[in-house]
Design a protein around this motif. Structure first.
Motif, PDB file in Angstrom:
ATOM      1  N   SER A 113     126.250   4.196  55.748  1.00  0.00           N
ATOM      2  CA  SER A 113     126.783   3.019  55.552  1.00  0.00           C
ATOM      3  C   SER A 113     126.490   1.949  56.508  1.00  0.00           C
ATOM      4  N   VAL A 114     126.720   0.645  56.426  1.00  0.00           N
ATOM      5  CA  VAL A 114     126.609  -0.360  57.228  1.00  0.00           C
ATOM      6  C   VAL A 114     127.857  -1.491  57.052  1.00  0.00           C
ATOM      7  N   LEU A 115     128.250  -1.829  58.231  1.00  0.00           N
ATOM      8  CA  LEU A 115     129.483  -2.759  58.222  1.00  0.00           C
ATOM      9  C   LEU A 115     129.040  -4.081  58.115  1.00  0.00           C
ATOM     10  N   LEU A 116     129.530  -4.879  57.029  1.00  0.00           N
ATOM     11  CA  LEU A 116     128.753  -6.348  56.814  1.00  0.00           C
ATOM     12  C   LEU A 116     130.147  -7.297  56.822  1.00  0.00           C
ATOM     13  N   ASP A 117     129.593  -8.539  57.231  1.00  0.00           N
ATOM     14  CA  ASP A 117     130.505  -9.559  57.346  1.00  0.00           C
ATOM     15  C   ASP A 117     130.783 -10.016  55.947  1.00  0.00           C
ATOM     16  N   ASN A 118     132.028 -10.365  55.488  1.00  0.00           N
ATOM     17  CA  ASN A 118     132.389 -10.614  54.310  1.00  0.00           C
ATOM     18  C   ASN A 118     131.786 -12.119  53.845  1.00  0.00           C
ATOM     19  N   GLU A 119     131.672 -12.861  54.698  1.00  0.00           N
ATOM     20  CA  GLU A 119     131.386 -14.262  54.575  1.00  0.00           C
ATOM     21  C   GLU A 119     129.666 -14.331  53.990  1.00  0.00           C
ATOM     22  N   HIS A 120     128.869 -13.675  54.952  1.00  0.00           N
ATOM     23  CA  HIS A 120     127.569 -13.758  54.780  1.00  0.00           C
ATOM     24  C   HIS A 120     126.845 -12.549  54.360  1.00  0.00           C
ATOM     25  N   ASP A 121     127.631 -11.498  54.062  1.00  0.00           N
ATOM     26  CA  ASP A 121     127.013 -10.099  53.414  1.00  0.00           C
ATOM     27  C   ASP A 121     126.019  -9.822  54.592  1.00  0.00           C
ATOM     28  N   GLU A 122     126.168 -10.145  55.787  1.00  0.00           N
ATOM     29  CA  GLU A 122     125.111  -9.621  56.829  1.00  0.00           C
ATOM     30  C   GLU A 122     125.626  -8.689  58.023  1.00  0.00           C
ATOM     31  N   PRO A 123     124.866  -7.541  58.237  1.00  0.00           N
ATOM     32  CA  PRO A 123     125.417  -6.770  59.445  1.00  0.00           C
ATOM     33  C   PRO A 123     126.056  -7.437  60.415  1.00  0.00           C
ATOM     34  N   LEU A 124     126.915  -7.093  61.234  1.00  0.00           N
ATOM     35  CA  LEU A 124     127.602  -7.374  62.413  1.00  0.00           C
ATOM     36  C   LEU A 124     126.524  -7.350  63.459  1.00  0.00           C
ATOM     37  N   ALA A 125     126.754  -8.476  64.558  1.00  0.00           N
ATOM     38  CA  ALA A 125     125.956  -8.368  65.681  1.00  0.00           C
ATOM     39  C   ALA A 125     126.568  -7.365  66.488  1.00  0.00           C
ATOM     40  N   LEU A 126     125.533  -6.709  67.358  1.00  0.00           N
ATOM     41  CA  LEU A 126     125.728  -5.712  68.294  1.00  0.00           C
ATOM     42  C   LEU A 126     126.794  -6.054  69.359  1.00  0.00           C
ATOM     43  N   LEU A 127     127.625  -5.338  69.453  1.00  0.00           N
ATOM     44  CA  LEU A 127     128.680  -5.610  70.459  1.00  0.00           C
ATOM     45  C   LEU A 127     128.209  -5.543  72.031  1.00  0.00           C
ATOM     46  N   GLU A 128     128.489  -6.290  72.793  1.00  0.00           N
ATOM     47  CA  GLU A 128     128.082  -6.106  74.054  1.00  0.00           C
ATOM     48  C   GLU A 128     129.441  -6.306  74.842  1.00  0.00           C
ATOM     49  N   VAL A 129     129.184  -5.871  76.266  1.00  0.00           N
ATOM     50  CA  VAL A 129     130.248  -5.801  77.115  1.00  0.00           C
ATOM     51  C   VAL A 129     129.926  -7.243  78.240  1.00  0.00           C
ATOM     52  N   ARG A 130     130.520  -8.172  78.065  1.00  0.00           N
ATOM     53  CA  ARG A 130     130.059  -9.401  78.993  1.00  0.00           C
ATOM     54  C   ARG A 130     131.584  -9.726  80.213  1.00  0.00           C
ATOM     55  N   SER A 131     130.855 -10.359  80.894  1.00  0.00           N
ATOM     56  CA  SER A 131     132.037 -10.826  81.841  1.00  0.00           C
ATOM     57  C   SER A 131     132.674 -11.868  81.403  1.00  0.00           C
ATOM     58  N   ALA A 132     133.669 -12.379  82.567  1.00  0.00           N
ATOM     59  CA  ALA A 132     134.549 -13.392  81.712  1.00  0.00           C
ATOM     60  C   ALA A 132     133.661 -14.867  81.713  1.00  0.00           C
TER      61      ALA A 132
END
Length: 150
Positions: A113-132
């Motif tokens: 399974s793949v998690l999709l954005d309800n509005e665009h029916d697209e896979p989510l962008a990869l999460l990344e750790v970012r500085s402030a």
């Protein structure tokens, strides 16, 4: 399991979080709640989990404030388990685990399974750790410091 008794002496936030939500069944219960599962019988049916184990996990998750119980929305005598704000804040953890699993735990051609954005029916962008400031961080770019919670 109570939060104070189990985790109160550990200074590591990861250890405390793992104590509360880190076991397989607790994570899968929370995952199902994100998919709108609310009743004990629905959790039990979806997970195939023994009733005593499910009851213990739900009780613990209610005690630590991840879930709250409410009267059933259909007016029946049953109760429902609803994620609290604390529980909804587990969502990025679930997405991160899901994305890691999608990338590393399936062979080419294997269905998952793949998690999709309800509005665009697209896979989510990869999460990344970012500085402030928005800079992408790797493990070597971070360090720990002991602080006292205000």
């Amino acid at each position: 399991m109570t939060q104070q008794a189990s985790t109160g002496s550990n200074e590591c936030p990861v250890a405390r979080a793992a104590e509360i939500i880190g076991d397989r069944w607790s994570l899968l219960i929370i995952r199902d709640a994100f998919d709108e599962v609310r009743r004990f019988s629905e959790f039990q049916k979806n997970l195939g989990l023994a009733k005593n184990i499910l009851a213990a996990r739900l009780k613990a998750l209610v005690e630590v404030g991840v879930f709250e119980t409410r009267p059933a929305s259909d007016g029946s005598a049953y109760k429902e388990y609803a994620l609290t704000q604390k529980g909804r804040e587990v969502f990025p953890i679930m997405v991160s685990m899901r994305q890691w699993g999608e990338r590393h735990l399936f062979s080419a051609g294997e269905t998952h399974s793949v998690l999709l954005d309800n509005e665009h029916d697209e896979p989510l962008a990869l999460l990344e750790v970012r500085s402030a400031g928005g800079r992408k961080l790797e493990p070597g770019d971070c360090h720990r410091r002991r602080v006292v919670k205000p």
